[in-house]
Write a protein that holds these residues in place. Structure first.
Motif, PDB file in Angstrom:
ATOM      1  N   ASP A  66      48.278  42.032  43.331  1.00 14.80           N
ATOM      2  CA  ASP A  66      47.457  42.364  42.170  1.00 14.80           C
ATOM      3  C   ASP A  66      47.333  41.162  41.245  1.00 14.80           C
ATOM      4  O   ASP A  66      48.297  40.419  41.047  1.00 14.80           O
ATOM      5  N   ARG A  67      46.155  40.990  40.690  1.00 13.07           N
ATOM      6  CA  ARG A  67      45.848  39.926  39.725  1.00 13.07           C
ATOM      7  C   ARG A  67      46.100  38.523  40.288  1.00 13.07           C
ATOM      8  O   ARG A  67      46.340  37.583  39.537  1.00 13.07           O
ATOM      9  N   SER A  68      46.060  38.369  41.592  1.00 10.52           N
ATOM     10  CA  SER A  68      46.267  37.058  42.224  1.00 10.52           C
ATOM     11  C   SER A  68      44.921  36.372  42.456  1.00 10.52           C
ATOM     12  O   SER A  68      43.870  37.012  42.432  1.00 10.52           O
ATOM     13  N   PRO A  69      44.968  35.065  42.714  1.00  9.07           N
ATOM     14  CA  PRO A  69      43.734  34.380  43.100  1.00  9.07           C
ATOM     15  C   PRO A  69      43.098  35.012  44.345  1.00  9.07           C
ATOM     16  O   PRO A  69      41.865  35.077  44.442  1.00  9.07           O
ATOM     17  N   ALA A  70      43.920  35.492  45.270  1.00 12.07           N
ATOM     18  CA  ALA A  70      43.391  36.125  46.484  1.00 12.07           C
ATOM     19  C   ALA A  70      42.597  37.387  46.149  1.00 12.07           C
ATOM     20  O   ALA A  70      41.512  37.614  46.692  1.00 12.07           O
ATOM     21  N   GLN A  71      43.138  38.199  45.253  1.00  8.14           N
ATOM     22  CA  GLN A  71      42.437  39.422  44.861  1.00  8.14           C
ATOM     23  C   GLN A  71      41.112  39.065  44.174  1.00  8.14           C
ATOM     24  O   GLN A  71      40.073  39.657  44.480  1.00  8.14           O
ATOM     25  N   LYS A  72      41.144  38.087  43.284  1.00  8.46           N
ATOM     26  CA  LYS A  72      39.928  37.661  42.591  1.00  8.46           C
ATOM     27  C   LYS A  72      38.883  37.117  43.562  1.00  8.46           C
ATOM     28  O   LYS A  72      37.680  37.272  43.358  1.00  8.46           O
ATOM     29  N   ALA A  73      39.345  36.462  44.649  1.00 10.09           N
ATOM     30  CA  ALA A  73      38.429  35.874  45.628  1.00 10.09           C
ATOM     31  C   ALA A  73      37.868  36.913  46.597  1.00 10.09           C
ATOM     32  O   ALA A  73      36.901  36.629  47.300  1.00 10.09           O
TER      33      ALA A  73
END
Length: 155
Positions: A66-73
């Motif tokens: 959650d709230r990681s760069p991966a989730q944002k991407a």
């Protein structure tokens, strides 16, 4: 064997040989290892995925933090990692992957290619610093496994 790494979970996997000796044991004292790990993780770039390898040796995302760069991407559980910044993920390409990851730092802009439901998808991510709670967890797990005498002494 199951590999789950919160990584730039991948970075942990690729960076640990520099910190560890034979069979995952650190070469130095518990205090030295702790200091090295704290320094390394405080500077490490993080994508925010966990992965496992499938029966063909492909790296498959099994967790998106959650709230990681991966989730944002837009990473999703089940994505198969194909490449990062034009460097292919493969068991035969570990040296080139390690060299690519060695250049990553928080703020690095990366382009990942993943396979999702048979389609090749491009995902752009800006790497972040490893969250403090994950740094503490990774360090605690390593110290418990590789330096049990340090853990006993520090309680």
């Amino acid at each position: 064997m199951r590999k789950v790494i919160a990584l730039l979970v991948m970075v942990l996997f690729l960076a640990m040989p520099a910190l560890a000796g034979e069979k995952g044991k650190c070469k130095g004292s518990g205090e030295d290892c702790l200091a090295k790990m704290q320094q390394k993780y405080s500077e490490m770039a993080w994508l925010g995925i966990g992965y496992d390898t499938d029966e063909n040796g492909h790296w498959v995302v099994d967790k998106v933090y959650d709230r990681s760069p991966a989730q944002k991407a837009g990473f999703q559980k089940g994505d198969v990692l194909l490449a990062v910044n034009d460097v292919k993920y493969s068991k035969d390409n570990k040296k080139e992957l390690k060299a690519a990851y060695a250049k990553f730092e928080p703020g690095t802009k990366t382009t990942y290619w993943v396979k999702r439901e048979g389609e090749k998808i491009k995902l752009d991510a800006t790497l972040a610093s490893v969250p403090k709670d994950l740094q503490k967890l990774w360090i605690a797990e390593h110290m418990e496994h590789s330096h049990p005498e340090f853990q006993m002494a520090s309680k």
